[in-house]
Design a protein around this motif. Sequence first.
Motif, short mmCIF file in Angstrom:
data_model
loop_
_atom_site.label_atom_id
_atom_site.label_comp_id
_atom_site.label_asym_id
_atom_site.label_seq_id
_atom_site.Cartn_x
_atom_site.Cartn_y
_atom_site.Cartn_z
N VAL A 7 0.63 -1.13 -0.01
CA VAL A 7 0.23 0.00 0.02
C VAL A 7 0.77 1.16 -0.09
O VAL A 7 0.79 2.38 -0.92
CB VAL A 7 -0.83 0.00 1.18
CG1 VAL A 7 -1.75 1.35 1.37
CG2 VAL A 7 -1.94 -1.12 1.10
N ILE A 8 1.86 1.37 0.83
CA ILE A 8 2.86 2.49 0.82
C ILE A 8 3.59 2.76 -0.41
O ILE A 8 3.50 3.74 -0.97
CB ILE A 8 3.83 2.22 1.95
CG1 ILE A 8 3.07 2.54 3.34
CG2 ILE A 8 5.05 3.22 1.97
CD1 ILE A 8 4.06 2.00 4.63
N ALA A 9 3.94 1.20 -0.97
CA ALA A 9 4.63 1.21 -2.16
C ALA A 9 3.70 2.11 -3.41
O ALA A 9 3.92 2.84 -4.29
CB ALA A 9 5.12 0.33 -2.64
N GLY A 10 2.36 1.69 -3.31
CA GLY A 10 1.41 2.29 -4.34
C GLY A 10 1.01 3.81 -4.00
O GLY A 10 0.90 4.68 -5.05
N LEU A 11 1.44 4.32 -2.90
CA LEU A 11 1.46 5.66 -2.72
C LEU A 11 2.60 6.63 -3.33
O LEU A 11 2.43 7.74 -3.50
CB LEU A 11 1.29 6.06 -1.36
CG LEU A 11 -0.21 5.77 -0.76
CD1 LEU A 11 0.15 5.94 0.83
CD2 LEU A 11 -1.24 6.22 -1.20
N ARG A 12 3.45 5.97 -3.98
CA ARG A 12 4.73 6.70 -4.21
C ARG A 12 4.43 7.66 -5.44
O ARG A 12 4.87 8.78 -5.31
CB ARG A 12 5.85 5.60 -4.84
CG ARG A 12 7.03 6.25 -5.59
CD ARG A 12 8.17 6.48 -4.89
NE ARG A 12 9.21 7.23 -5.63
CZ ARG A 12 10.34 6.63 -5.83
NH1 ARG A 12 10.45 5.62 -5.50
NH2 ARG A 12 11.11 7.76 -6.14
N PHE A 46 3.85 6.28 7.74
CA PHE A 46 4.46 5.29 7.47
C PHE A 46 5.45 4.66 8.39
O PHE A 46 5.75 3.45 8.28
CB PHE A 46 5.31 5.99 6.27
CG PHE A 46 4.69 6.33 5.11
CD1 PHE A 46 3.21 5.93 4.88
CD2 PHE A 46 5.36 6.89 3.94
CE1 PHE A 46 2.79 6.32 3.77
CE2 PHE A 46 4.88 7.20 3.01
CZ PHE A 46 3.44 6.96 2.68
N THR A 47 6.06 5.23 9.33
CA THR A 47 6.88 4.63 10.39
C THR A 47 6.37 3.89 11.35
O THR A 47 6.88 3.17 12.11
CB THR A 47 7.78 5.95 11.15
OG1 THR A 47 6.80 6.78 11.70
CG2 THR A 47 8.71 6.48 10.14
N THR A 48 4.85 3.73 11.34
CA THR A 48 4.23 2.61 11.99
C THR A 48 4.32 1.49 11.36
O THR A 48 4.19 0.29 12.08
CB THR A 48 2.65 2.88 12.29
OG1 THR A 48 2.13 2.96 11.07
CG2 THR A 48 2.51 4.25 12.95
#
Length: 62
Positions: A7-12, A46-48
Amino acid sequence: YQEALEVIAGLRPVVDRFFEGVMVLAEKEEVRKNRLALLAQLLGEFTTIADFSEIGGDERAS
């Protein structure tokens, strides 16, 4: 964990567009504070999931 990283990578692309299209350190103090707060919140989320402090971004020519 894997799903969260995906999910985080998809936010790039969205984050990249933000930095390409928005002057974070805007002249108006209120605008600047709001934009920095937005980035701090994003980093906090993100850091969670993982520590991204050692990961470098792509080097892009301007």
